[in-house]
Design a protein around this motif. Structure first.
Motif, short mmCIF file in Angstrom:
data_model
loop_
_atom_site.label_atom_id
_atom_site.label_comp_id
_atom_site.label_asym_id
_atom_site.label_seq_id
_atom_site.Cartn_x
_atom_site.Cartn_y
_atom_site.Cartn_z
N SER A 213 3.10 108.60 -18.34
CA SER A 213 3.06 110.06 -18.37
C SER A 213 2.24 110.55 -17.19
O SER A 213 1.21 109.96 -16.86
CB SER A 213 2.43 110.56 -19.67
N ARG A 214 2.69 111.63 -16.57
CA ARG A 214 1.95 112.19 -15.45
C ARG A 214 0.55 112.63 -15.87
O ARG A 214 -0.38 112.64 -15.06
CB ARG A 214 2.74 113.37 -14.89
N ASP A 215 0.40 112.98 -17.14
CA ASP A 215 -0.91 113.42 -17.64
C ASP A 215 -1.95 112.30 -17.60
O ASP A 215 -3.15 112.57 -17.69
CB ASP A 215 -0.78 113.94 -19.07
N ARG B 167 0.08 112.44 -8.08
CA ARG B 167 0.42 113.75 -8.63
C ARG B 167 1.33 114.53 -7.68
O ARG B 167 1.98 115.49 -8.10
CB ARG B 167 -0.85 114.55 -8.93
N SER C 145 7.00 113.06 -11.05
CA SER C 145 7.06 114.43 -11.54
C SER C 145 7.55 114.44 -12.99
O SER C 145 8.17 113.50 -13.48
CB SER C 145 8.00 115.27 -10.68
N ASP C 146 7.28 115.55 -13.66
CA ASP C 146 7.72 115.68 -15.06
C ASP C 146 9.23 115.60 -15.17
O ASP C 146 9.76 115.19 -16.22
CB ASP C 146 7.22 117.02 -15.62
N GLU C 147 9.94 115.99 -14.11
CA GLU C 147 11.40 115.95 -14.14
C GLU C 147 11.94 114.53 -13.97
O GLU C 147 12.94 114.15 -14.60
CB GLU C 147 11.98 116.84 -13.03
#
Length: 331
Positions: free
Chosen positions: A219-221, A230, A236-238
C-alpha cells in the motif's frame, strides 16, 4: 559466491551491491533513514561473503555516498571492483543539469577518487546521456582517464541503442547500466541485443523494483513521508493494486523453493544471461545477505513460465519514472 564477466574481461561477483541507500538523508530516500554504522557493517559483511562489486555515484548524497564507501573499504580494497558515475553539473550541492563533457568527466573523476580514497576507479559510468555532446566526444574524454591510469574501464547508463552502438565503435564499453527487472523489461526489445552484439555486459539497477518485487510494500500508505517512491507512478494508488499481481506470482514461486521474493526476482535476472549482474540497493546486512543468496537459487522452466505469464514485457501498470525522469533515459 559465483562470479561473472562483464565486457572486456572485467570479472565481478554475480550480484553486486548498490550503495545508494546507505547514506543518512541525502537527495534520494527509500524507507527509513540509513544507520551509517550498519551501512558500513553491510559493506564489510558483503566483502566477507565474496561480493566484489560495489556501485556508487557522484550524485548520491550528493558526494557523501562515495565518502561512506571509501571509508568502509579502507584496508580492504584489494580484489574489489568499485564503480561510480559522473554526468551532472552542480551549483553547490544542487544538480542543475547534465554535463557529459570531457572537462566534467575529468573533474568528477578527480573528486570521486579523492572521496573514495582510491587511486583508480574500476568502472566509470556516464550516469545519463548528455544530448548536447556527441557520445564519441564523451567516451573519448573518458578514455583519456583510462590512458592516465585513473580509470580501468568505462561504461554508460541509460543509453539508448543508437547511442550505445556509436559509443562502442568509438571506445571499448565494458558495461551498460539500466533499469531491468521482472516489472521493467523494455531493454529486452533492443538494448540487450546491442550489448551482446558489442560484448558489453549489462548491470540492472532497481532489480527489485525499488523494493516492490520483494513484497516490501502493498500500500502506498506504508511509505514514509519523503520516500522517493511516493513520486513513482508504479506506486500510485491507480497502478499499485494492479501491480500486486506480479508480486503474488513471485511469491508463489518463492514458496515453492522456500526462498524469499527478492531471491526469486534476482534469480530471474541471473537466468536471463551470464552477462547480467544485478546490483540490488541495500543498507542492512539482513537484506544484503538475502539478496546475495539468490546466486544459489535455480529457477525451473515452469517457474520462468509462471513469471512470464504474470509479468510479460509491457504488462506493468504505469511508467517507471515521471515525465521528467523519462525524458532522461534511453537517449
Amino acid at each position: 559466491m559465483k562470479y561473472r564477466t562483464l565486457g572486456h574481461g572485467l570479472k565481478v561477483s554475480a550480484i553486486g551491491i548498490g550503495c545508494m541507500p546507505m547514506i543518512k538523508g541525502g537527495n534520494i530516500l527509500y524507507g527509513e533513514a540509513a544507520d551509517l554504522d550498519e551501512s558500513t557493517r553491510t559493506i564489510h559483511r558483503a566483502i566477507d561473503l565474496g561480493v566484489t562489486f560495489f556501485d556508487t555515484a557522484q550524485i548520491y548524497g550528493p558526494f557523501s555516498n562515495e565518502e561512506l564507501l571509501g571509508a568502509a573499504i579502507k584496508g580492504k580494497r584489494d580484489g574489489l571492483i568499485i564503480a561510480t558515475k559522473f554526468g551532472f553539473k552542480f551549483e553547490g550541492n544542487q544538480i542543475v543539469g547534465v554535463d557529459g563533457s570531457p572537462a566534467n568527466a575529468r573533474a568528477a573523476c578527480e573528486g570521486s577518487l579523492q572521496r573514495l580514497g582510491i587511486d583508480t576507479i574500476d568502472l566509470f559510468y556516464q550516469h545519463r546521456v548528455d544530448p548536447s555532446i556527441p557520445i564519441e566526444e564523451v567516451v573519448g574524454g573518458m578514455m583519456e582517464l583510462v590512458n592516465e591510469g585513473k580509470v580501468r574501464h568505462i561504461a554508460l547508463s541509460e543509453a539508448g541503442p543508437d547511442t550505445l552502438r556509436r559509443a562502442a565503435k568509438a571506445a571499448p564499453i565494458t558495461a551498460l547500466q539500466s533499469e531491468y527487472s521482472i516489472w521493467e523489461r523494455d531493454v529486452e526489445e533492443e538494448i540487450l541485443g546491442v550489448c551482446r552484439e558489442h560484448g558489453i555486459g549489462f548491470v540492472p539497477y532497481s532489480p527489485l523494483g525499488r523494493g516492490f518485487l520483494a513484497g516490501a510494500v502493498r500500500s502506498r500508505d506504508e511509505l514514509p513521508e519523503g520516500d522517493w517512491r511516493r513520486n513513482d507512478p508504479r506506486y500510485s494508488d491507480e497502478n499499485l493494486p494492479a501491480n500486486l499481481a506480479i508480486v503474488d506470482a513471485i511469491g508463489a514461486v518463492a514458496d515453492k523453493h522456500k526462498a524469499s521474493k527478492a531471491q526469486v526476482a534476482l534469480a530471474w535476472l541471473l537466468a536471463q544471461g551470464e552477462d547480467i549482474v544485478p546490483i540490488p540497493g541495500t543498507k542492512r546486512r539482513v537484506t544484503m545477505e538475502d539478496s546475495v543468496a539468490a546466486t544459489e537459487l535455480a529457477l525451473t522452466a515452469d517457474d520462468l513460465a509462471a513469471i512470464e505469464a504474470a509479468a510479460p514485457r509491457g504488462g506493468t501498470s504505469g511508467p517507471r519514472y515521471g515525465e521528467q525522469g523519462m525524458r532522461m533515459v534511453r537517449l
